[in-house]
Design a protein around this motif. Structure first.
Motif, PDB file in Angstrom:
ATOM      1  N   ALA A   1       0.123 -24.321  -0.124  1.00  0.00           N
ATOM      2  CA  ALA A   1       0.683 -23.119   0.619  1.00  0.00           C
ATOM      3  C   ALA A   1       0.294 -23.156   2.290  1.00  0.00           C
ATOM      4  N   ARG A   2      -0.767 -23.430   2.544  1.00  0.00           N
ATOM      5  CA  ARG A   2      -1.077 -23.485   3.911  1.00  0.00           C
ATOM      6  C   ARG A   2      -0.109 -24.633   4.724  1.00  0.00           C
ATOM      7  N   GLN A   3       0.189 -25.607   4.052  1.00  0.00           N
ATOM      8  CA  GLN A   3       1.207 -26.553   4.598  1.00  0.00           C
ATOM      9  C   GLN A   3       2.508 -26.175   4.712  1.00  0.00           C
ATOM     10  N   ARG A   4       2.935 -25.439   3.604  1.00  0.00           N
ATOM     11  CA  ARG A   4       4.193 -24.808   3.493  1.00  0.00           C
ATOM     12  C   ARG A   4       4.309 -23.946   4.549  1.00  0.00           C
ATOM     13  N   PHE A   5       3.590 -22.763   4.516  1.00  0.00           N
ATOM     14  CA  PHE A   5       3.671 -21.521   5.476  1.00  0.00           C
ATOM     15  C   PHE A   5       2.816 -21.806   6.738  1.00  0.00           C
ATOM     16  N   ALA A   6       2.872 -22.934   7.309  1.00  0.00           N
ATOM     17  CA  ALA A   6       1.826 -23.146   8.592  1.00  0.00           C
ATOM     18  C   ALA A   6       2.211 -22.206   9.686  1.00  0.00           C
ATOM     19  N   GLU A   7       3.443 -21.611   9.837  1.00  0.00           N
ATOM     20  CA  GLU A   7       4.025 -20.943  10.774  1.00  0.00           C
ATOM     21  C   GLU A   7       3.787 -19.379  10.481  1.00  0.00           C
ATOM     22  N   SER A   8       4.399 -19.049   9.209  1.00  0.00           N
ATOM     23  CA  SER A   8       4.113 -17.588   8.936  1.00  0.00           C
ATOM     24  C   SER A   8       2.676 -17.190   8.397  1.00  0.00           C
ATOM     25  N   ILE A   9       2.105 -18.118   7.924  1.00  0.00           N
ATOM     26  CA  ILE A   9       0.689 -17.715   7.486  1.00  0.00           C
ATOM     27  C   ILE A   9      -0.323 -18.695   8.018  1.00  0.00           C
ATOM     28  N   PRO A  10      -0.580 -18.565   9.262  1.00  0.00           N
ATOM     29  CA  PRO A  10      -1.062 -19.837  10.114  1.00  0.00           C
ATOM     30  C   PRO A  10      -2.555 -19.685   9.754  1.00  0.00           C
ATOM     31  N   THR A  11      -3.501 -18.877   9.479  1.00  0.00           N
ATOM     32  CA  THR A  11      -4.684 -18.892   9.465  1.00  0.00           C
ATOM     33  C   THR A  11      -5.235 -18.641   7.829  1.00  0.00           C
ATOM     34  N   VAL A  12      -6.700 -18.923   7.780  1.00  0.00           N
ATOM     35  CA  VAL A  12      -7.428 -18.772   6.525  1.00  0.00           C
ATOM     36  C   VAL A  12      -7.485 -17.244   6.285  1.00  0.00           C
ATOM     37  N   THR A  13      -7.595 -16.607   7.236  1.00  0.00           N
ATOM     38  CA  THR A  13      -7.655 -15.047   7.156  1.00  0.00           C
ATOM     39  C   THR A  13      -6.283 -14.491   6.706  1.00  0.00           C
TER      40      THR A  13
END
Length: 333
Positions: free
Chosen positions: A145-157
């Motif tokens: 998911a972090r790879q897929r949404f690198a722009e809309s959900i950019p950080t672990v927080t």
């Protein structure tokens, strides 16, 4: 922290309360599986049960959640992304091969909501259903998911907020993949090493120490607080049931050392034999490569060496960094 936990719990309940949506018939050709969705490791018996249930129903077993996406799946043009229940949907489709339609629950979901339903909600539902899903599958889904949404959900927080869980909880689960050695990841995935114990052992700085403490824990399981105390003491051998001189795994005998050296010469890369905790300390061979070309060369040589063997089985374990590189290469722009 307590206030944040309550807030996350309330947010999860709100999202779950919004799932009283009607099941709709949609064209199968429009459906595709979300690449970040939780992978549930069904047992063979559970898969057979799904297939048998699909024979007697006109719709998938359980809830299948999906959303319509603005940008269709690259390469296929499909525009309905299945967030949960893909396995049950697939079993239903296979048993009803001639129908053009499938029943799913279509929901309105932002990227953050899709991550919640596809990972956290699916994880909770799988646990309730008795499926053998662990924090390892959860963490793997989050990495996708972090790879897929690198722009809309950019950080672990941001990802923790999307999942509606605390950031420390997410960080601890990710740490299992990032810090735990591959063999102990597999033990945790199979449920042989409890997640709480794996979390404690992942705090150790190197594989040798992790293996030693895992061996100590599996030989004589203890409360997690006691395991943390043992780790802080710096001596995993404080066990009255342990045989003498059992703090370390046995050294390689001359035959193993000779085998490792000969394999290194034949393959042209470093070869390391490491013990397996759950298999009477039998050794596992690890090969390290520094480039795609070197990996290709190793593979070709192994195929040549093992060409005469029958029923060859094994596994390939990639480091988290290698997984990230592969995801970057395979994820469409």
């Amino acid at each position: 922290m307590k206030h944040q936990d309550q807030t996350n719990r309330a947010a999860r309940q709100i999202l779950q309360s919004q799932l009283s949506v009607d099941v709709e018939d949609v064209e199968r050709r429009r459906l595709y599986k979300a690449d970040f969705a939780l992978e549930i490791p069904f047992t063979d018996e559970q898969r057979r049960a799904l297939n048998e249930a699909a024979l007697s129903r006109k719709e998938p077993v359980g809830r299948v959640l999906a959303r319509v996406v603005e940008a269709p799946d690259p390469g296929s043009g499909k525009d309905i992304e299945v967030l949960t229940g893909w396995e049950t949907l697939n079993a239903h489709i296979e048993e009803n091969a001639y129908t053009r339609w499938a029943k799913v629950s279509l929901i309105d979901a932002s990227d953050a909501d899709a991550v919640f339903y596809g990972i956290q909600y699916a994880y909770e539902e799988a646990k309730i259903a008795g499926y053998p899903v662990t924090a390892i599958e959860f963490a793997e889904a989050v990495l996708r998911a972090r790879q897929r949404f690198a722009e809309s959900i950019p950080t672990v927080t941001d990802m923790a907020a999307a999942l509606r869980i605390g950031r420390p909880t997410l960080a601890n689960r990710l740490a299992l993949l990032e810090k735990l050695c591959p063999h102990l990841i597999n033990l945790t995935r199979r449920g042989q090493l409890p997640e709480t114990a794996a979390k404690a052992i992942a705090s150790l700085p190197n594989e040798k120490q992790q293996i030693r403490y895992a061996k100590r824990y599996l030989r004589n399981p203890m409360p997690i607080a006691e395991l943390y105390t043992l780790i802080q003491s710096g001596s995993p051998s404080k066990d009255p049931k342990a045989p003498k001189n059992d703090e370390e795994s046995p050294p390689l005998h001359p035959g193993e050392q000779a085998f490792a050296s000969s394999m290194a010469d034949m393959l042209g890369v470093p070869v390391e034999l490491t013990p397996l905790v759950d298999q009477a300390w039998r050794s596992q061979m690890r090969l390290r490569y520094a480039s795609a070309q070197e990996l290709a060369s190793i593979t070709a040589k192994l195929i040549q060496l093992m060409a005469g063997a029958s029923n060859v089985q094994g596994e390939i374990v990639l480091t988290p960094r290698s997984v990230e590189q592969l995801m970057a290469l395979t994820t469409p722009e």
